[in-house]
Every structure is written in C-alpha cells, then in structure tokens.
Design an enzyme around this catalytic site. Structure first.
Site, short mmCIF file in Angstrom:
data_model
loop_
_atom_site.label_atom_id
_atom_site.label_comp_id
_atom_site.label_asym_id
_atom_site.label_seq_id
_atom_site.Cartn_x
_atom_site.Cartn_y
_atom_site.Cartn_z
N GLY A 12 0.84 -1.21 0.00
CA GLY A 12 0.00 0.00 0.00
C GLY A 12 0.87 1.24 0.00
N ASN A 90 2.05 -2.19 5.37
CA ASN A 90 1.33 -0.93 5.61
C ASN A 90 -0.11 -0.97 5.10
OD1 ASN A 90 1.11 2.20 5.79
ND2 ASN A 90 0.74 1.74 3.63
N TYR A 155 -11.48 -3.58 13.10
CA TYR A 155 -10.18 -2.93 12.88
C TYR A 155 -9.27 -3.12 14.11
CZ TYR A 155 -6.96 0.91 11.64
OH TYR A 155 -5.85 1.67 11.34
N LYS A 159 -5.61 -5.01 14.31
CA LYS A 159 -4.37 -4.34 14.70
C LYS A 159 -3.80 -4.90 16.00
CE LYS A 159 -4.23 -1.49 11.17
NZ LYS A 159 -3.19 -1.60 10.13
N ILE A 188 -3.43 10.25 12.44
CA ILE A 188 -2.48 10.76 11.45
C ILE A 188 -3.27 11.38 10.30
CG2 ILE A 188 -0.54 10.16 9.93
CD1 ILE A 188 0.06 9.63 12.94
P1 NDP Z 1 -4.87 5.15 3.24
O1 NDP Z 1 -6.30 4.71 3.19
O2 NDP Z 1 -4.54 6.54 2.87
O3 NDP Z 1 -3.96 4.14 2.39
C1 NDP Z 1 -4.09 2.76 2.52
C2 NDP Z 1 -3.23 2.11 1.48
O4 NDP Z 1 -3.37 0.69 1.61
C3 NDP Z 1 -3.63 2.46 0.06
O5 NDP Z 1 -2.47 2.63 -0.71
C4 NDP Z 1 -4.39 1.22 -0.40
O6 NDP Z 1 -4.34 0.98 -1.77
C5 NDP Z 1 -3.61 0.15 0.33
N1 NDP Z 1 -4.32 -1.11 0.42
C6 NDP Z 1 -5.44 -1.40 1.09
N2 NDP Z 1 -5.78 -2.69 0.92
C7 NDP Z 1 -4.83 -3.23 0.10
C8 NDP Z 1 -4.59 -4.50 -0.43
N3 NDP Z 1 -5.41 -5.52 -0.19
N4 NDP Z 1 -3.49 -4.69 -1.20
C9 NDP Z 1 -2.65 -3.69 -1.46
N5 NDP Z 1 -2.81 -2.45 -0.99
C10 NDP Z 1 -3.89 -2.22 -0.22
O7 NDP Z 1 -4.44 4.82 4.71
P2 NDP Z 1 -3.27 5.40 5.64
O8 NDP Z 1 -2.12 5.83 4.82
O9 NDP Z 1 -3.90 6.33 6.59
O10 NDP Z 1 -2.93 4.08 6.47
C11 NDP Z 1 -1.80 3.27 6.23
C12 NDP Z 1 -1.70 2.26 7.36
O11 NDP Z 1 -1.59 2.95 8.59
C13 NDP Z 1 -2.93 1.36 7.48
O12 NDP Z 1 -2.53 0.06 7.81
C14 NDP Z 1 -3.71 1.99 8.61
O13 NDP Z 1 -4.53 1.04 9.27
C15 NDP Z 1 -2.58 2.48 9.48
N6 NDP Z 1 -2.96 3.54 10.40
C16 NDP Z 1 -3.42 4.76 9.95
C17 NDP Z 1 -3.76 5.74 10.86
C18 NDP Z 1 -4.27 7.08 10.43
O14 NDP Z 1 -4.65 7.87 11.31
N7 NDP Z 1 -4.27 7.41 9.15
C19 NDP Z 1 -3.65 5.52 12.30
C20 NDP Z 1 -3.15 4.22 12.66
C21 NDP Z 1 -2.82 3.29 11.73
P3 NDP Z 1 -5.51 1.45 -2.77
O15 NDP Z 1 -5.10 2.84 -3.19
O16 NDP Z 1 -5.48 0.47 -3.88
O17 NDP Z 1 -6.79 1.43 -1.99
#
Ligand code: NDP
Length: 247
Positions: A12, A90, A155, A159, A188
């Site tokens: 991701g 991620n 979720y 986690k 974040i």
């Molecule tokens: P975003 O929703 O902005 O990005 C998530 C990314 O994961 C995207 O690139 C998405 O790709 C990809 N993704 C999801 N499912 C798959 C899959 N099956 N295969 C490949 N790629 C996949 O989220 P964030 O950047 O905010 O989050 C990133 C990580 O951080 C996550 O694990 C989230 O749970 C964790 N997190 C985030 C927080 C926050 O406040 N933002 C807080 C705590 C943890 P696509 O573009 O194709 O959908």
C-alpha cells in the site's frame, strides 16, 4: 540513519502513510518497491518523484490479500535484487460500524485485509530473509489495537492481532537475525482520517497531549528507525507514534 540492507517492499505504498515511508526510506538510500493495488498512475508518479530526488524505486502491483500474488511479488523482488532486506506491511482498510450492526463479513474482510495479508508478508519475507540471515519487518498497527475503539471491533482486532503476531514472529525469527517490530500510530492526517468532520477533529485534538494530529512523516521516521541498524537490538517492540494519546 544507517542501513546494512539494500531494498524494501512497502505494501500500500503509493499513497498516505505508505508513500511517505517510501520517500523517507529512498532518502536513506534504499531501493524502494512501491506496492499498489488499484492506481498505477499514482504509484508511477511517486516512483518519478523519488527518482527525481536521486532515489531508486520500482512499482509492483498486487493485492496483499491475494496469497499467490504476494508470494510472486516477493519472489520477483528476490530474483531481481538478489534479496529482500526489509518489508513494511502498511496496506490497511477500515469498515467502521457498531458491533451490533456489524456483519460477520464486515469483520472477516477487515481481518483479512489488515492481518492475514500481513501474516502472508511476514512469513514470505522471513523465508527470503532467513537465507541471508538478515532482515527486518515493520508492521503498521494502530493505537486502536492497544486501546480498543467503539465502532472498530473489526479494525481493533486486526491491529491488536498484528501486535501479538509480530511479537511471535520476533521470537521465531531472532535466531536468524530477522527482526519484527510494530508501530502504533494515533491520529495521522491521511485519507483515512479526512472523513472526520472539523468538530470531531477538534475534540480528538483536545485529548492529545501534543494537541495535534500526527503527519505521515512522523510515522515514516519511526519506521525508518526500526528498520535501521540503529535498532539492531530491538525486536518484538511496539513503537507508539500518537502524540501521547496512549502511553
Ligand atoms: P490510506 O487509506 O490513505 O492508504 C491505505 C493504502 O493501503 C492504500 O495505498 C491502499 O491501496 C492500500 N491497500 C489497502 N488494501 C490493500 C490491499 N489488499 N493490497 C494492497 N494495498 C492495499 O491509509 P493510511 O495511509 O492512513 O494508512 C496506512 C496504514 O496505517 C494502514 O494500515 C492503517 O490502518 C494504518 N494507520 C493509519 C492511521 C491514520 O490515522 N491514518 C492511524 C493508525 C494506523 P488502494 O489505493 O489500492 O486502496
């Protein structure tokens, strides 16, 4: 920061926190494999940006929940570069609703996307890293996996499971010089938190000791540290990146 390894796969990796991790690790001299699932143009733009800044990047398409595709991707990286030094799991999704309204499918699909995908990545990375007797994995968990959260039974379970899974991998892999750690970000600023309205955001911020949401860069710096040689004696650890919200 110093890195004995050469390359990293970030699932991701094309947007949000993942993209920032890719840029940060490229700045430290690693070849970055940017995984994307749906938008090649976004991943390609990130690759171009990294290369313009003198870094080395490649894009790799796969769905992290698809075991065959994930295994093939890691095999391709090892064939191309001769190794996989680091992995950042991620990729993640949310599907929030109160437990009483949550269908079993709402639960299992989030477990599958966040936890099972990371398990596949950890296992396959460990196979590749064991051969070199070197490697490190960072799993992006969440504060919610430590505290629980209303509306996020699925979720939070994914986690929290990730944290326990990382510690277990750390115990199994230490003898092979492969380290497994987690970061647990709080709030974040990304697309995942964009959906919160201003009022809710202000309420949340008031409860955070540092009085603000974190940035993807705050997370990327923690990930870089845990992968780096500076953390070579750290495994099975959970690094909180939450502005003091949960200590
Ligand atoms: P975003 O929703 O902005 O990005 C998530 C990314 O994961 C995207 O690139 C998405 O790709 C990809 N993704 C999801 N499912 C798959 C899959 N099956 N295969 C490949 N790629 C996949 O989220 P964030 O950047 O905010 O989050 C990133 C990580 O951080 C996550 O694990 C989230 O749970 C964790 N997190 C985030 C927080 C926050 O406040 N933002 C807080 C705590 C943890 P696509 O573009 O194709 O959908």
């Amino acid at each position: 920061m110093k890195f004995s390894g050469n390359n990293v796969l970030v699932t991701g990796g094309s947007r949000g926190i993942g993209a920032e991790i890719c840029k940060t690790l490229a700045n430290f001299g690693l070849k970055v494999w940017i995984n994307y699932r749906s938008k090649p143009e976004v991943a390609d733009a990130l690759k171009d940006e990294i290369e313009k800044n003198g870094g080395n990047a490649a894009v790799i398409k796969f769905d992290a929940t698809n075991e065959t595709e994930f295994i093939e991707a890691i095999n391709l990286i090892v064939q191309t570069d001769g190794e996989l030094s680091y992995l950042v799991n991620n990729a993640g999704i949310t599907n929030d609703k109160l437990a009483l309204r949550m269908k079993t499918e709402d639960f299992t699909s989030v477990i599958n996307a966040n936890l099972t995908s990371a398990f596949i990545g950890c296992r396959e990375a460990l196979k590749a890293m064991s051969k070199k007797r070197f490697g490190a994995v960072v799993n992006i968990a969440s504060i919610v996996g430590e505290t629980g959260n209303a509306g996020q039974v699925n979720y939070a379970a994914s986690k929290g499971g990730m944290i326990a899974m990382s510690k277990s991998f750390a115990k199994e892999a230490a003898s092979r010089n492969v380290r497994f750690n987690c970061v647990t970000p709080g709030f974040i600023e990304t697309k995942m938190t964009e959906i919160l309205n201003d009022e809710i955001k202000k309420t949340y911020e008031a409860n955070i000791p540092l009085k603000k949401f974190g940035t993807p860069n705050d997370v990327a710096n923690g990930v870089a540290f845990l992968l780096s040689d500076y953390a070579s004696y750290i495994t099975g650890e959970v690094l909180k990146i939450n502005g003091g919200l949960y200590m």
